[in-house]
Design an enzyme around this catalytic site. Structure first.
Site, mmCIF file in Angstrom:
data_model
loop_
_atom_site.group_PDB
_atom_site.id
_atom_site.type_symbol
_atom_site.label_atom_id
_atom_site.label_comp_id
_atom_site.label_asym_id
_atom_site.label_seq_id
_atom_site.Cartn_x
_atom_site.Cartn_y
_atom_site.Cartn_z
ATOM 1 C CG PHE A 17 -11.704 -47.521 -7.259
ATOM 2 C CD1 PHE A 17 -10.883 -47.497 -8.378
ATOM 3 C CD2 PHE A 17 -11.152 -47.839 -6.026
ATOM 4 C CE1 PHE A 17 -9.522 -47.797 -8.278
ATOM 5 C CE2 PHE A 17 -9.788 -48.139 -5.914
ATOM 6 C CZ PHE A 17 -8.987 -48.120 -7.042
ATOM 7 C CB ALA B 211 2.025 -54.825 -32.407
ATOM 8 C CG ASP C 3 -4.108 -55.295 -23.018
ATOM 9 O OD1 ASP C 3 -3.748 -55.298 -24.214
ATOM 10 O OD2 ASP C 3 -3.314 -55.100 -22.077
ATOM 11 N NE ARG D 245 -6.072 -52.202 -13.371
ATOM 12 C CZ ARG D 245 -4.956 -51.559 -13.721
ATOM 13 N NH1 ARG D 245 -4.610 -50.445 -13.122
ATOM 14 N NH2 ARG D 245 -4.190 -52.040 -14.693
ATOM 15 C CG HIS E 49 -6.449 -60.576 -16.282
ATOM 16 N ND1 HIS E 49 -5.320 -60.332 -17.012
ATOM 17 C CD2 HIS E 49 -6.278 -59.903 -15.123
ATOM 18 C CE1 HIS E 49 -4.496 -59.551 -16.315
ATOM 19 N NE2 HIS E 49 -5.050 -59.289 -15.167
ATOM 20 C CD GLU F 231 -6.518 -57.577 -19.575
ATOM 21 O OE1 GLU F 231 -5.808 -58.530 -19.892
ATOM 22 O OE2 GLU F 231 -6.063 -56.478 -19.180
ATOM 23 C CB THR G 143 -0.385 -49.292 -8.749
ATOM 24 O OG1 THR G 143 -1.735 -49.724 -8.908
ATOM 25 C CG2 THR G 143 -0.252 -47.877 -9.261
HETATM 26 P P1 0O2 Z 1 -0.716 -52.060 -19.324
HETATM 27 O O1 0O2 Z 1 -1.716 -51.254 -20.068
HETATM 28 O O2 0O2 Z 1 0.610 -51.365 -19.229
HETATM 29 O O3 0O2 Z 1 -1.221 -52.579 -18.032
HETATM 30 P P2 0O2 Z 1 -0.716 -63.681 -22.370
HETATM 31 O O4 0O2 Z 1 -0.601 -63.609 -23.853
HETATM 32 O O5 0O2 Z 1 -2.041 -64.130 -21.873
HETATM 33 O O6 0O2 Z 1 0.433 -64.368 -21.693
HETATM 34 P P3 0O2 Z 1 -1.285 -60.888 -22.089
HETATM 35 O O7 0O2 Z 1 -2.109 -60.934 -23.306
HETATM 36 O O8 0O2 Z 1 -0.325 -59.756 -21.953
HETATM 37 O O9 0O2 Z 1 -0.469 -62.216 -21.891
HETATM 38 O O10 0O2 Z 1 -2.290 -60.939 -20.923
HETATM 39 P P4 0O2 Z 1 -2.117 -60.983 -19.369
HETATM 40 O O11 0O2 Z 1 -0.730 -61.225 -18.938
HETATM 41 O O12 0O2 Z 1 -3.179 -61.904 -18.924
HETATM 42 O O13 0O2 Z 1 -2.551 -59.536 -18.976
HETATM 43 C C1 0O2 Z 1 -1.929 -58.413 -19.419
HETATM 44 C C2 0O2 Z 1 -2.166 -57.280 -18.460
HETATM 45 O O14 0O2 Z 1 -2.265 -57.769 -17.118
HETATM 46 C C3 0O2 Z 1 -1.017 -56.336 -18.443
HETATM 47 O O15 0O2 Z 1 -1.223 -55.364 -19.410
HETATM 48 C C4 0O2 Z 1 -1.058 -55.748 -17.062
HETATM 49 O O16 0O2 Z 1 -2.048 -54.749 -16.953
HETATM 50 C C5 0O2 Z 1 -1.488 -56.946 -16.250
HETATM 51 N N1 0O2 Z 1 -0.328 -57.714 -15.779
HETATM 52 C C6 0O2 Z 1 0.008 -58.960 -16.159
HETATM 53 N N2 0O2 Z 1 1.103 -59.377 -15.509
HETATM 54 C C7 0O2 Z 1 1.485 -58.364 -14.707
HETATM 55 C C8 0O2 Z 1 2.577 -58.186 -13.770
HETATM 56 O O17 0O2 Z 1 3.429 -59.059 -13.566
HETATM 57 N N3 0O2 Z 1 2.629 -56.991 -13.131
HETATM 58 C C9 0O2 Z 1 1.717 -56.007 -13.338
HETATM 59 N N4 0O2 Z 1 1.867 -54.871 -12.658
HETATM 60 N N5 0O2 Z 1 0.702 -56.139 -14.217
HETATM 61 C C10 0O2 Z 1 0.580 -57.297 -14.888
HETATM 62 P P5 0O2 Z 1 0.008 -54.696 -20.173
HETATM 63 O O18 0O2 Z 1 0.023 -55.174 -21.566
HETATM 64 O O19 0O2 Z 1 1.240 -54.798 -19.395
HETATM 65 O O20 0O2 Z 1 -0.470 -53.236 -20.323
HETATM 66 P P1 0O2 Z 2 -16.312 -41.943 -8.638
HETATM 67 O O1 0O2 Z 2 -17.604 -42.593 -8.933
HETATM 68 O O2 0O2 Z 2 -16.415 -40.569 -8.069
HETATM 69 O O3 0O2 Z 2 -15.374 -42.829 -7.894
HETATM 70 P P2 0O2 Z 2 -12.460 -40.337 -17.469
HETATM 71 O O4 0O2 Z 2 -11.584 -39.238 -16.950
HETATM 72 O O5 0O2 Z 2 -13.870 -39.909 -17.762
HETATM 73 O O6 0O2 Z 2 -11.875 -41.134 -18.567
HETATM 74 P P3 0O2 Z 2 -12.568 -41.362 -14.811
HETATM 75 O O7 0O2 Z 2 -13.488 -42.407 -14.317
HETATM 76 O O8 0O2 Z 2 -12.740 -39.990 -14.281
HETATM 77 O O9 0O2 Z 2 -12.637 -41.393 -16.363
HETATM 78 O O10 0O2 Z 2 -11.076 -41.746 -14.583
HETATM 79 P P4 0O2 Z 2 -10.390 -43.146 -14.405
HETATM 80 O O11 0O2 Z 2 -8.932 -42.857 -14.331
HETATM 81 O O12 0O2 Z 2 -10.893 -44.131 -15.369
HETATM 82 O O13 0O2 Z 2 -10.913 -43.600 -13.012
HETATM 83 C C1 0O2 Z 2 -10.573 -42.931 -11.888
HETATM 84 C C2 0O2 Z 2 -11.653 -43.281 -10.888
HETATM 85 O O14 0O2 Z 2 -11.133 -44.258 -9.999
HETATM 86 C C3 0O2 Z 2 -12.001 -42.074 -10.078
HETATM 87 O O15 0O2 Z 2 -13.367 -42.143 -9.794
HETATM 88 C C4 0O2 Z 2 -11.201 -42.245 -8.822
HETATM 89 O O16 0O2 Z 2 -11.865 -41.682 -7.735
HETATM 90 C C5 0O2 Z 2 -11.175 -43.759 -8.686
HETATM 91 N N1 0O2 Z 2 -9.997 -44.207 -7.954
HETATM 92 C C6 0O2 Z 2 -8.732 -44.328 -8.401
HETATM 93 N N2 0O2 Z 2 -7.920 -44.781 -7.435
HETATM 94 C C7 0O2 Z 2 -8.711 -44.964 -6.352
HETATM 95 C C8 0O2 Z 2 -8.454 -45.446 -5.043
HETATM 96 O O17 0O2 Z 2 -7.333 -45.803 -4.665
HETATM 97 N N3 0O2 Z 2 -9.523 -45.510 -4.192
HETATM 98 C C9 0O2 Z 2 -10.768 -45.149 -4.588
HETATM 99 N N4 0O2 Z 2 -11.778 -45.259 -3.729
HETATM 100 N N5 0O2 Z 2 -11.041 -44.693 -5.822
HETATM 101 C C10 0O2 Z 2 -10.019 -44.605 -6.678
HETATM 102 P P5 0O2 Z 2 -14.401 -41.277 -10.583
HETATM 103 O O18 0O2 Z 2 -14.363 -41.652 -12.026
HETATM 104 O O19 0O2 Z 2 -14.155 -39.853 -10.298
HETATM 105 O O20 0O2 Z 2 -15.760 -41.764 -10.084
#
Ligand code: 0O2
Ligand code: 0O2
Length: 202
Positions: free
Chosen positions: A39, A54, A70, A75, A118, A137, A150
């Site tokens: 997905f 920032a 980002d 994703r 990434h 990103e 998550t």
């Molecule tokens: P969000 O929206 O809360 O997820 P760098 O300058 O390259 O060292 P940068 O620019 O932060 O660092 O990039 P990086 O580390 O490649 O990627 C950043 C994003 O990757 C994060 O976004 C997370 O989504 C994910 N990520 C990176 N490290 C971890 C981690 O240790 N745990 C989890 N759960 N996610 C991680 P943000 O900014 O946190 O935003």
């Molecule tokens: P599909 O094709 O039915 O899977 P928007 O509200 O328009 O900004 P969206 O896509 O509705 O965007 O929401 P979001 O949060 O970007 O994406 C959520 C999508 O990821 C949903 O699909 C969820 O079904 C899917 N998803 C999230 N977690 C999981 C998981 O654990 N397993 C699976 N299989 N799917 C997951 P859509 O968008 O309804 O489209």
């Protein structure tokens, strides 16, 4: 600052990328038995998180669009580790955007235990003022990596990034367990795929 106007092109970018990636998924479903994409989700970084990042990195407001890569985040979640590299190769061969950076946190996991692939891309988006290049990103990870990330993310949020040492090491062990699960799944992958093919025919 007029955040709505600033973020509008980013919203456009994630919507376009979502359509394109979901399009790849349905094409796979029609042409092959297994889609490397499970997905796709996407988000524009909320303004408070942009400001927090920032401030943390001493990025002046006028440099935010250049320095925070980002703001537009997409994703792609896969079943298997191999699928990640299938997607990576497909994205590399596209010509609707330019890849500016790749970070393989699977080969090189982060200290936290985080794994994901990434890609930072430069995506041309059409606006009412002409074309604009926007950074985005793309995170590509397995279901197990996503499960871990998550949970870790929400724990970090709860503890405001001050996770107790014992929680940190537990999370590191959980990350290894998740990766073990991916490895085990890869080993029985062919059997799973066979089962899915049979299910699909029904
Ligand atoms: P969000 O929206 O809360 O997820 P760098 O300058 O390259 O060292 P940068 O620019 O932060 O660092 O990039 P990086 O580390 O490649 O990627 C950043 C994003 O990757 C994060 O976004 C997370 O989504 C994910 N990520 C990176 N490290 C971890 C981690 O240790 N745990 C989890 N759960 N996610 C991680 P943000 O900014 O946190 O935003
Ligand atoms: P599909 O094709 O039915 O899977 P928007 O509200 O328009 O900004 P969206 O896509 O509705 O965007 O929401 P979001 O949060 O970007 O994406 C959520 C999508 O990821 C949903 O699909 C969820 O079904 C899917 N998803 C999230 N977690 C999981 C998981 O654990 N397993 C699976 N299989 N799917 C997951 P859509 O968008 O309804 O489209």
């Amino acid at each position: 600052m007029n955040w709505e106007a600033i973020l509008a092109p980013y919203k456009q970018v994630i919507e376009e990328l979502k359509v394109k990636l979901k399009g790849m998924r349905s094409q796979f479903e029609h042409e092959e038995s297994h889609s490397p994409i499970e997905f796709v989700t996407a988000r524009v970084k909320p303004v408070p998180s942009i400001l927090e990042k920032a401030e943390l990195r001493n990025i002046p407001l006028q440099d935010i669009e250049k320095e925070i890569q980002d703001i537009a985040g997409v994703r792609v979640v896969c079943q298997f580790v191999d699928d990640i590299y299938t997607i990576v190769n497909m994205l590399r061969s596209r010509n609707d955007f330019k890849i500016v950076e790749e970070k393989d946190y699977i080969a090189n996991k982060k200290d936290s235990g985080y794994r994901s692939y990434h890609m930072i891309i430069e995506y041309p988006v059409e606006t009412i003022h002409g074309q604009k290049m926007v950074l985005a990103e793309i995170q590509i990870r397995t279901l197990a990596m996503n499960f871990w990330a998550t949970n870790e993310h929400s724990l970090n949020y709860k503890y405001e990034s001050n996770l107790p040492k014992e929680v940190q090491s537990r999370l590191q062990r959980a990350a290894e367990a998740a990766f073990k699960l991916d490895e085990e799944m890869s080993k029985i992958r062919s059997e799973i795929q066979e089962a899915q093919r049979i299910f699909h025919r029904k």
